[in-house]
Design a protein around this motif. Structure first.
Motif, PDB file in Angstrom:
ATOM      1  N   LYS A  17     -28.367  -3.427 -20.192  1.00 28.28           N
ATOM      2  CA  LYS A  17     -27.697  -4.509 -20.918  1.00 28.28           C
ATOM      3  C   LYS A  17     -26.741  -3.872 -21.918  1.00 28.28           C
ATOM      4  O   LYS A  17     -27.156  -3.123 -22.797  1.00 28.28           O
ATOM      5  N   THR A  18     -25.457  -4.160 -21.767  1.00 29.72           N
ATOM      6  CA  THR A  18     -24.440  -3.577 -22.631  1.00 29.72           C
ATOM      7  C   THR A  18     -24.259  -4.433 -23.886  1.00 29.72           C
ATOM      8  O   THR A  18     -24.692  -5.592 -23.915  1.00 29.72           O
ATOM      9  N   PRO A  19     -23.633  -3.888 -24.922  1.00 29.98           N
ATOM     10  CA  PRO A  19     -23.480  -4.628 -26.182  1.00 29.98           C
ATOM     11  C   PRO A  19     -22.782  -5.985 -26.034  1.00 29.98           C
ATOM     12  O   PRO A  19     -23.031  -6.886 -26.827  1.00 29.98           O
ATOM     13  N   ASP A  20     -21.942  -6.133 -25.009  1.00 29.54           N
ATOM     14  CA  ASP A  20     -21.279  -7.425 -24.815  1.00 29.54           C
ATOM     15  C   ASP A  20     -22.184  -8.448 -24.130  1.00 29.54           C
ATOM     16  O   ASP A  20     -21.788  -9.577 -23.881  1.00 29.54           O
ATOM     17  N   GLY A  21     -23.426  -8.058 -23.820  1.00 30.65           N
ATOM     18  CA  GLY A  21     -24.397  -8.966 -23.215  1.00 30.65           C
ATOM     19  C   GLY A  21     -24.443  -8.922 -21.704  1.00 30.65           C
ATOM     20  O   GLY A  21     -25.285  -9.576 -21.095  1.00 30.65           O
ATOM     21  N   THR A  22     -23.553  -8.171 -21.079  1.00 29.28           N
ATOM     22  CA  THR A  22     -23.555  -8.060 -19.620  1.00 29.28           C
ATOM     23  C   THR A  22     -24.796  -7.304 -19.167  1.00 29.28           C
ATOM     24  O   THR A  22     -25.169  -6.299 -19.758  1.00 29.28           O
ATOM     25  N   VAL A  23     -25.428  -7.813 -18.130  1.00 24.50           N
ATOM     26  CA  VAL A  23     -26.569  -7.131 -17.519  1.00 24.50           C
ATOM     27  C   VAL A  23     -26.056  -6.451 -16.257  1.00 24.50           C
ATOM     28  O   VAL A  23     -25.521  -7.103 -15.353  1.00 24.50           O
ATOM     29  N   TRP A  24     -26.183  -5.137 -16.236  1.00 27.89           N
ATOM     30  CA  TRP A  24     -25.736  -4.325 -15.105  1.00 27.89           C
ATOM     31  C   TRP A  24     -26.926  -3.937 -14.253  1.00 27.89           C
ATOM     32  O   TRP A  24     -27.926  -3.439 -14.766  1.00 27.89           O
ATOM     33  N   ILE A  25     -26.805  -4.138 -12.960  1.00 26.06           N
ATOM     34  CA  ILE A  25     -27.789  -3.657 -12.005  1.00 26.06           C
ATOM     35  C   ILE A  25     -27.218  -2.355 -11.456  1.00 26.06           C
ATOM     36  O   ILE A  25     -26.126  -2.337 -10.890  1.00 26.06           O
ATOM     37  N   VAL A  26     -27.954  -1.277 -11.662  1.00 27.35           N
ATOM     38  CA  VAL A  26     -27.500   0.041 -11.239  1.00 27.35           C
ATOM     39  C   VAL A  26     -28.295   0.445 -10.008  1.00 27.35           C
ATOM     40  O   VAL A  26     -29.517   0.556 -10.057  1.00 27.35           O
ATOM     41  N   GLU A  27     -27.582   0.615  -8.925  1.00 27.79           N
ATOM     42  CA  GLU A  27     -28.194   1.003  -7.664  1.00 27.79           C
ATOM     43  C   GLU A  27     -27.822   2.461  -7.393  1.00 27.79           C
ATOM     44  O   GLU A  27     -26.652   2.816  -7.379  1.00 27.79           O
ATOM     45  N   THR A  28     -28.819   3.314  -7.233  1.00 30.53           N
ATOM     46  CA  THR A  28     -28.583   4.736  -6.991  1.00 30.53           C
ATOM     47  C   THR A  28     -29.060   5.110  -5.593  1.00 30.53           C
ATOM     48  O   THR A  28     -30.060   4.579  -5.109  1.00 30.53           O
ATOM     49  N   LYS A  29     -28.322   6.021  -4.968  1.00 38.30           N
ATOM     50  CA  LYS A  29     -28.707   6.480  -3.634  1.00 38.30           C
ATOM     51  C   LYS A  29     -28.480   7.973  -3.524  1.00 38.30           C
ATOM     52  O   LYS A  29     -27.459   8.493  -3.961  1.00 38.30           O
ATOM     53  N   GLY A  30     -29.434   8.649  -2.913  1.00 36.50           N
ATOM     54  CA  GLY A  30     -29.305  10.073  -2.670  1.00 36.50           C
ATOM     55  C   GLY A  30     -28.775  10.369  -1.284  1.00 36.50           C
ATOM     56  O   GLY A  30     -28.295  11.450  -1.009  1.00 36.50           O
ATOM     57  N   ARG A  31     -28.856   9.407  -0.399  1.00 31.92           N
ATOM     58  CA  ARG A  31     -28.377   9.596   0.971  1.00 31.92           C
ATOM     59  C   ARG A  31     -27.793   8.276   1.468  1.00 31.92           C
ATOM     60  O   ARG A  31     -28.111   7.209   0.961  1.00 31.92           O
ATOM     61  N   ALA A  32     -26.943   8.377   2.459  1.00 31.82           N
ATOM     62  CA  ALA A  32     -26.329   7.176   3.031  1.00 31.82           C
ATOM     63  C   ALA A  32     -27.385   6.383   3.809  1.00 31.82           C
ATOM     64  O   ALA A  32     -28.241   6.965   4.469  1.00 31.82           O
ATOM     65  N   GLU A  33     -27.312   5.089   3.719  1.00 31.88           N
ATOM     66  CA  GLU A  33     -28.225   4.207   4.454  1.00 31.88           C
ATOM     67  C   GLU A  33     -27.399   3.260   5.309  1.00 31.88           C
ATOM     68  O   GLU A  33     -26.366   2.766   4.868  1.00 31.88           O
ATOM     69  N   ILE A  34     -27.875   2.978   6.489  1.00 34.93           N
ATOM     70  CA  ILE A  34     -27.167   2.082   7.391  1.00 34.93           C
ATOM     71  C   ILE A  34     -27.035   0.674   6.793  1.00 34.93           C
ATOM     72  O   ILE A  34     -26.055  -0.016   7.032  1.00 34.93           O
ATOM     73  N   ASP A  35     -27.998   0.270   5.984  1.00 32.62           N
ATOM     74  CA  ASP A  35     -28.004  -1.072   5.404  1.00 32.62           C
ATOM     75  C   ASP A  35     -27.191  -1.183   4.114  1.00 32.62           C
ATOM     76  O   ASP A  35     -27.078  -2.272   3.563  1.00 32.62           O
ATOM     77  N   LEU A  36     -26.628  -0.095   3.631  1.00 25.50           N
ATOM     78  CA  LEU A  36     -26.002  -0.102   2.310  1.00 25.50           C
ATOM     79  C   LEU A  36     -24.882  -1.129   2.155  1.00 25.50           C
ATOM     80  O   LEU A  36     -24.891  -1.892   1.182  1.00 25.50           O
ATOM     81  N   PRO A  37     -23.904  -1.214   3.055  1.00 27.11           N
ATOM     82  CA  PRO A  37     -22.854  -2.230   2.857  1.00 27.11           C
ATOM     83  C   PRO A  37     -23.418  -3.645   2.786  1.00 27.11           C
ATOM     84  O   PRO A  37     -23.001  -4.452   1.953  1.00 27.11           O
ATOM     85  N   GLN A  38     -24.394  -3.938   3.619  1.00 26.87           N
ATOM     86  CA  GLN A  38     -25.015  -5.264   3.608  1.00 26.87           C
ATOM     87  C   GLN A  38     -25.756  -5.495   2.291  1.00 26.87           C
ATOM     88  O   GLN A  38     -25.694  -6.577   1.713  1.00 26.87           O
ATOM     89  N   LYS A  39     -26.455  -4.474   1.794  1.00 23.47           N
ATOM     90  CA  LYS A  39     -27.168  -4.594   0.520  1.00 23.47           C
ATOM     91  C   LYS A  39     -26.197  -4.857  -0.633  1.00 23.47           C
ATOM     92  O   LYS A  39     -26.464  -5.670  -1.512  1.00 23.47           O
ATOM     93  N   MET A  40     -25.078  -4.145  -0.639  1.00 21.87           N
ATOM     94  CA  MET A  40     -24.110  -4.306  -1.728  1.00 21.87           C
ATOM     95  C   MET A  40     -23.431  -5.664  -1.657  1.00 21.87           C
ATOM     96  O   MET A  40     -23.166  -6.290  -2.689  1.00 21.87           O
ATOM     97  N   THR A  41     -23.185  -6.164  -0.440  1.00 18.51           N
ATOM     98  CA  THR A  41     -22.632  -7.513  -0.290  1.00 18.51           C
ATOM     99  C   THR A  41     -23.601  -8.540  -0.850  1.00 18.51           C
ATOM    100  O   THR A  41     -23.218  -9.455  -1.580  1.00 18.51           O
ATOM    101  N   ARG A  42     -24.870  -8.392  -0.540  1.00 23.63           N
ATOM    102  CA  ARG A  42     -25.889  -9.334  -1.026  1.00 23.63           C
ATOM    103  C   ARG A  42     -26.058  -9.209  -2.535  1.00 23.63           C
ATOM    104  O   ARG A  42     -26.210 -10.215  -3.227  1.00 23.63           O
TER     105      ARG A  42
END
Length: 94
Positions: A17-42
């Motif tokens: 949560k940044t000072p302006d009140g925005t809540v950021w969801i941080v997604e980290t990945k160590g390797r490429a996943e086949i589902d990643l584009p679909q996950k990011m779209t969702r």
């Protein structure tokens, strides 16, 4: 939903949560996943829906950032703002 059509649960790697009140969801990945584009779209859609559903004054906006390990190792950010500015993959979806 996974690439094979199965449903899956989602737990974000980090919430910030940044000072302006925005809540950021941080997604980290160590390797490429086949589902990643679909996950990011969702995830993008979830952020849009959650922000719209909480339009009361002072309610947070929801955003996300995708951080890949190789990019993080090549260009380690010195602040959260630098992380958001440096990791823009999938941000054009917003």
């Amino acid at each position: 939903m996974k690439a094979d059509g199965d449903l899956s649960n989602y737990v974000p790697d980090f919430l910030v949560k940044t000072p302006d009140g925005t809540v950021w969801i941080v997604e980290t990945k160590g390797r490429a996943e086949i589902d990643l584009p679909q996950k990011m779209t969702r995830l993008r859609q979830w952020c849009t829906d959650a922000t719209e559903a909480s339009q009361a004054e002072g309610a947070p906006a929801y955003r996300f950032v995708y951080v890949d390990q190789s990019g993080f190792e090549r260009h380690p950010p010195t602040s959260f703002a630098a992380l958001v500015a440096g990791f823009t993959e999938y941000q054009d979806m917003q």
